[in-house]
Design a protein around this motif. Structure first.
Motif, short mmCIF file in Angstrom:
data_model
loop_
_atom_site.label_atom_id
_atom_site.label_comp_id
_atom_site.label_asym_id
_atom_site.label_seq_id
_atom_site.Cartn_x
_atom_site.Cartn_y
_atom_site.Cartn_z
N ARG A 389 -4.74 -57.75 22.00
CA ARG A 389 -4.06 -58.60 22.40
C ARG A 389 -3.76 -60.08 21.58
O ARG A 389 -3.19 -60.97 21.90
CB ARG A 389 -4.87 -59.57 23.76
CG ARG A 389 -4.44 -58.84 24.94
CD ARG A 389 -5.00 -59.87 26.11
NE ARG A 389 -4.74 -59.10 27.23
CZ ARG A 389 -3.78 -58.96 27.96
NH1 ARG A 389 -2.49 -59.55 27.62
NH2 ARG A 389 -3.64 -58.56 29.14
N GLU A 439 -2.39 -53.58 30.43
CA GLU A 439 -1.03 -54.20 30.96
C GLU A 439 -0.06 -53.51 29.84
O GLU A 439 1.28 -53.35 30.35
CB GLU A 439 -1.32 -55.64 30.38
CG GLU A 439 -0.09 -56.35 30.97
CD GLU A 439 0.12 -57.88 30.34
OE1 GLU A 439 1.10 -58.56 30.48
OE2 GLU A 439 -1.06 -58.48 29.71
N ASP A 442 1.38 -50.32 31.61
CA ASP A 442 1.71 -50.38 32.77
C ASP A 442 3.39 -50.63 33.20
O ASP A 442 3.73 -51.81 32.91
CB ASP A 442 1.01 -51.46 33.62
CG ASP A 442 1.28 -51.17 35.30
OD1 ASP A 442 2.25 -50.62 35.88
OD2 ASP A 442 0.19 -51.80 36.02
N GLN A 445 4.21 -53.74 34.72
CA GLN A 445 3.74 -55.00 34.09
C GLN A 445 4.28 -55.39 32.83
O GLN A 445 4.58 -56.73 32.31
CB GLN A 445 2.18 -55.21 34.01
CG GLN A 445 1.57 -55.11 35.26
CD GLN A 445 0.22 -55.33 35.18
OE1 GLN A 445 -0.36 -55.85 34.22
NE2 GLN A 445 -0.83 -54.47 35.89
N ASN A 446 4.59 -54.26 31.93
CA ASN A 446 4.85 -54.44 30.47
C ASN A 446 6.16 -55.24 30.18
O ASN A 446 6.33 -55.29 29.15
CB ASN A 446 4.59 -53.27 29.69
CG ASN A 446 5.42 -52.29 30.06
OD1 ASN A 446 6.49 -52.24 30.69
ND2 ASN A 446 5.16 -50.88 29.45
N TYR A 449 4.71 -58.72 28.99
CA TYR A 449 3.36 -58.48 28.33
C TYR A 449 3.02 -59.95 27.55
O TYR A 449 3.65 -60.81 26.97
CB TYR A 449 3.48 -57.53 26.98
CG TYR A 449 2.39 -57.32 26.20
CD1 TYR A 449 1.13 -57.06 26.70
CD2 TYR A 449 2.35 -57.62 24.85
CE1 TYR A 449 -0.03 -57.03 25.97
CE2 TYR A 449 1.64 -57.72 24.21
CZ TYR A 449 0.01 -57.02 24.63
OH TYR A 449 -0.93 -57.07 23.65
#
Length: 771
Positions: A389, A439, A442, A445-446, A449
Motif C-alpha cells: 500500500r 482491494e 477485488d 473495488q480496484n 485503489y
C-alpha cells in the motif's frame, strides 16, 4: 409660457444639448444644416438648436428631432478649408417646436418660447445653496472638474441659469440633458440636478475604492515579481542554474503532458504551488518534489490496444507452452468476450501448481498474445503492509507501494500484472500484506485503489492480474475468493518429452553455443532422463540436466574428439553418471503390512509406502516417520475402526492387548501431513493383523472415518501421475472424486484402472489378496 408663434430655421445637433446662457462653438458640415445656417444669417442671426434622438442618423426627419430646443444667437461664423462652418452661438431661451413649415432643403419651424416658472423664493434660494454645496463636493472627487469650474458658477444669482450652467459641466447622457432642458419649473430642475450629482458622487466614490483595491493588488504583484527577479539573480550568482524556477517550469510541463484526470491535475498544480513557496533547503521541498514526480510518471490514461485476434493468440500460446489447455482456453474466452463487448474488467487468475510447470512464463506468454505490456512483482517474503500500500508521505524516504511501482514500470493502465508467489506472503507486527491485497484483487473495488503515498484513487480495473502459487492452503480465504483458480498439475511423461524437444533442448543448445547438428538426443534417452534422473512435477530440473549434457557435448566438440554427439540410453550414463532415482517405486513383491499410498506435495504427486509391524506387547501404538498431527489422527482413527470391526475382519478381539503396533512412513527426514493416507494406514494395519498380503500393483488415497466411510481428497491428477510414474496399475479412489477424472490426461487414464469406493470393506476387497 408665450403663445406668439415665430418662424425660424432649425439646426439638428448630434450628441450635444445647448442651454440658454451657454456660449459654445459648433462645427456644421451637413448640407441641410449649412443651408439652415445660411438662412439664419440672412434673417436675424437667430436659429433653433434641437438635438437628434439618434446620434447616428445623417439625414434626420422631423420625427428624429426632440421638440424642445434652445433659440440661439449666431455670434460668429467661419468657413473652414474643408467646407465645414464653425459657428459661435449663445443660447437665448427655451423653445418648443409648434409645427414644421418646410422640411425640404432644411427645416423651418414655427415655435413657442418657453418661459421659466419659479416657485417659492426662499425655497429656491435654499435649493440653490444646496446645489452649489453639492457641486463643490462633486468637483473635489471628480477628476474632470476643478476649482475654476466651481468659481465660474458660484456667483450666479438666477436659479434657472445656475441649474443650466451646472448641468452643462456634468458628464450626462443626452436623454438626461434633454430632460433638464424640458423642465421649465425651476425647483424641479434644481432637485433633478441635485439627484444626479449625488448619484454621480456615489459612483465616483465606489470607483475610487475599486481603484485603490486594484492598485494594492497591482503593487503586491509587482512586489512579488521584483522579489522573484531578485531571487533569480541571486541563484544565478550562486551558480544554481535557473534555481527552483527552472524546476517548476519543467514540472509544470510534465503535469500538462501527463494526461491526468482533471481532479489529479488540480492536486498536482496545488502541490506545485506549495513546492514553489517552500524553501529549497527545507526537507518538505524534496518530499513534495518526489510526490509530484510520482504523480506525473504513473500512467493515468495511456493504454495499449488489445490484439483480439483469437487465432493469433492461440498460436502464440501454443508456441510458448505445450499442454496447459485449461489456462489457454480461459484466456481465449476472455479475449472473445472482450471482442464482443469492447469493454471488460481485467480477470484475476490464480495459477496454482508445483514449481517448474511454467506458471510465470505462461503469464509472459499471455501478455505477448494480447499485445499488452508485462510487469512482474514477486511477493515471496513480503511481510509489511506498506510494501503493498505504500508509506504515508510524512515518513522519511516514503515511497508508493509495489502495485503503483509496478504500474509505473508498465507505463500503461492495462498491463498484464504478474503477482508471483502470492502464497509466500507472511504477516508480522508491521501488518498483513495479504489483507492489503484484497482491494487490489477485488474487481468491485480496484477501480479506485488507494495507495497511502499517492492518496488519490487509482484505477486498476483494466489491469489483467495473474497470481501464481504453489500451495492454496497458505492463501487466506477472503483473498482466494477474489481470484479464479486454475490448477496446473504436473506434466506427464509424454508432455515432458514434447516440452523437451520443442522448448528445453533448443533453448539450451542456443545458450551453450551449439548448433542443431552438434547434438542429438534420442527419444529413449530423453525418457530415461525424465524417469531416472529427475523426479518432479515440472521441468526445471529436467532443463538443468539438458544444460549439463550440452556443456559436456560442447567440451567434446571443442576438444575436437568428434564433430557430432549422439546421446543414447547407454551414452546418457557416461555423461551424467548412474541414475539418481529408481523408476517405479511399486513393491517388487506382494507384502504383508505394507501398502502404497499416494501423496500430494508442493513438488507435485508422489507415492508413499506405509509399513506396519507387530510385536508382542501391551497394545501400544507407535507412529514414526515425521508425521504431522493430521496423519497421526488418521492412524488413530484407522486403529479405532479396526478394534470396532474385529469379528468381520477375522482379527483376534484382544489383539490390542497382546501386540504393540508400530506404523512407520519411510523417509523420516521429510515432514508428511494430510488426511488422504487414512485408508492406506488402515489397509496396512489389517494386512499385518490378518496376514493377508497387499497387492503390489495397487495404490490408494482417501480419508477414513470411524465407521469406515471413505471421504474425498484433493490433488487426484497429481497423485495419478505419480502412480503412473511408479508403475502401479490400479488406484483406489473415493467415489466422490469421480468428477476429477476428466482432468487426468487420457494417456494416463489408459494406463491405470480407477476403482471407486465408498467404504473400507471395498478397499480391502481390491487391495488385499486372498489368504
Amino acid at each position: 409660457m408665450g403663445n406668439d408663434k415665430k418662424e425660424i430655421p432649425l439646426l439638428p445637433l448630434r450628441g450635444v444639448v445647448v442651454y440658454p446662457s451657454m456660449v459654445m462653438h459648433l462645427d456644421v458640415g451637413r448640407d441641410q444644416s449649412v443651408k439652415a445656417l445660411e438662412q439664419a444669417m440672412v434673417n436675424d442671426h437667430h436659429i433653433l438648436l434641437a438635438t437628434q434622438r439618434e446620434t447616428s442618423l445623417d439625414t434626420p426627419s422631423k420625427d428624429d428631432v426632440y421638440n424642445t430646443g434652445t433659440v440661439a444667437h449666431i455670434k460668429q461664423m467661419v468657413k473652414l478649408p474643408n467646407g465645414t462652418r464653425r459657428i459661435l452661438v449663445e443660447g437665448l431661451h427655451r423653445a418648443e417646436v409648434d409645427s414644421f413649415i418646410n422640411d425640404e432643403a432644411f427645416f423651418t419651424v414655427s415655435y413657442n418660447e418657453l418661459e421659466e416658472e419659479h416657485g417659492d423664493d426662499i425655497e429656491e434660494q435654499a435649493m440653490m445653496r444646496m446645489l452649489v454645496n453639492d457641486f463643490y463636493e462633486f468637483t473635489k472627487v471628480s477628476k474632470k472638474l476643478n476649482q475654476e469650474t466651481f468659481d465660474s458658477i458660484k456667483d450666479i444669482d438666477d436659479s434657472g441659469r445656475l441649474a443650466d450652467m451646472v448641468s452643462s459641466h456634468l458628464s450626462l447622457k443626452i436623454q438626461q440633458k434633454q430632460r433638464i432642458l424640458e423642465i421649465v419649473y425651476v425647483p424641479e430642475r434644481l432637485d433633478y440636478i441635485m439627484q444626479i450629482i449625488n448619484n454621480e458622487k456615489e459612483v465616483l466614490s465606489m470607483e475610487k475604492k475599486i481603484g485603490q483595491r486594484v492598485k494594492r493588488s497591482m503593487e503586491r504583484t509587482q512586489r512579488e515579481y521584483y522579489l522573484r527577479e531578485q531571487l533569480k539573480a541571486i541563484q544565478k550568482e550562486l551558480g544554481d542554474k535557473d534555481g527552483k524556477t527552472g524546476e517548476v517550469a519543467e514540472l509544470k510541463k510534465k503535469i500538462k503532458d501527463a494526461n491526468m484526470p482533471e481532479r489529479i491535475e488540480n492536486v498536482a498544480y496545488k502541490e506545485l504551488d506549495r513546492y514553489e513557496k517552500v524553501p529549497q533547503t527545507s526537507a518538505e521541498s524534496s518530499v513534495i518534489r518526489n510526490y509530484i514526480e510520482w504523480l506525473v510518471t504513473i500512467p493515468w490514461t495511456d493504454e495499449t490496444t488489445d490484439n483480439l485476434q483469437i487465432k493469433r493468440a492461440e498460436k502464440i500460446l501454443n508456441e510458448d507452452h505445450y499442454g496447459l489447455d485449461k489456462v489457454k482456453e480461459r484466456i481465449l474466452e476472455y479475449l472473445s468476450v472482450q471482442k464482443l463487448t469492447q469493454s471488460l474488467k481485467g480477470p484475476i487468475l490464480c495459477l496454482v501448481g508445483p514449481p517448474g510447470v511454467g506458471k510465470t512464463s505462461l503469464a509472459k506468454s499471455i501478455a505477448r498474445a494480447i499485445d499488452r505490456n508485462f510487469v512482474r512483482m514477486s511477493l515471496g517474503g513480503v511481510r509489511d503492509e506498506a510494501e503493498i500500500r505504500g508509506h504515508r508521505r510524512t515518513y522519511v524516504g516514503a515511497m508508493p507501494g509495489r502495485i503503483i511501482q509496478g504500474m509505473k514500470k508498465a507505463e500503461t493502465i492495462n498491463p498484464v500484472f504478474l503477482l508471483d508467489e502470492i502464497d509466500k506472503m507472511a504477516s508480522d507486527f508491521r501488518g498483513d500484506p495479504s489483507s492489503a491485497m484484497l482491494e487490489v484483487l477485488d474487481p468491485e473495488q480496484n477501480h479506485s485503489y488507494s495507495d497511502h503515498f499517492i492518496e488519490e484513487p487509482y484505477d486498476l480495473s483494466k489491469v489483467m492480474f495473474i497470481a501464481t502459487a504453489n500451495n492454496l492452503s497458505t492463501i487466506p480465504g477472503p483473498l482466494l475468493d477474489r481470484m479464479e483458480v486454475i490448477t496446473i498439475a504436473g506434466y506427464t511423461e509424454v508432455e515432458k518429452l514434447h516440452i523437451s524437444k520443442q522448448h528445453l533442448l533448443p533453448r539450451q543448445l542456443k545458450e551453450n553455443g551449439l548448433e542443431k547438428g552438434h547434438l542429438q538426443i534420442r527419444d529413449e534417452a530423453i525418457l530415461k532422463l525424465i524417469r531416472m534422473y529427475t523426479r518432479e512435477a515440472g521441468v526445471r530440473n529436467l532443463e538443468r540436466q539438458f544444460a549439463s549434457i550440452c556443456r559436456k557435448a560442447a567440451k567434446i566438440i571443442v576438444s575436437e574428439e568428434q564433430k557430432r554427439v549422439v546421446v543414447t540410453e547407454i551414452r546418457l550414463e557416461e555423461l551424467l553418471g548412474k541414475p539418481r532415482f529408481r523408476y517405479g517405486q511399486a513393491e517388487t513383491n506382494h507384502q504383508v503390512g505394507a501398502a502404497t499410498g499416494l501423496a500430494y506435495t508442493q513438488a507435485g504427486g508422489d507415492t508413499l509406502s506405509i509399513e506396519v509391524s507387530l510385536a508382542k506387547g501391551t497394545g501400544k501404538l507407535t507412529l514414526t516417520g515425521k508425521l504431522g498431527d493430521v496423519m497421526k489422527e488418521s492412524a488413530q482413527a484407522a486403529f479405532s475402526y479396526i478394534r470396532s470391526r474385529t469379528d468381520e475382519l477375522n482379527i483376534e478381539p484382544d489383539f490390542y492387548e497382546k501386540f504393540d503396533v508400530h506404523i512407520h512412513v519411510p523417509e523420516g527426514a521429510t515432514p508428511k501431513d494430510g488426511p488422504s493416507a487414512g485408508i492406506t494406514m488402515a489397509t496396512a494395519l489389517i494386512s499385518a493383523l490378518t496376514g493377508r498380503p497387499v497387492n503390489k500393483e495397487v495404490g490408494m488415497t482417501g480419508e477414513i472415518t470411524l465407521r469406515g466411510r471413505v471421504l474425498p481428497i484433493g490433488g487426484l491428477k497429481e497423485k495419478s501421475l505419480s502412480a503412473h510414474r511408479a508403475g502401479l496399475t490400479k488406484i483406489i479412489i473415493p467415489s466422490e472424486n469421480e468428477k476429477d477424472l476428466e482432468d487426468i490426461p487420457e494417456s494416463i487414464r489408459e494406463g491405470l484402472t480407477f476403482i471407486k469406493v465408498n467404504h473400507l470393506d471395498e478397499v480391502l476387497e481390491h487391495a488385499l489378496l486372498k489368504e
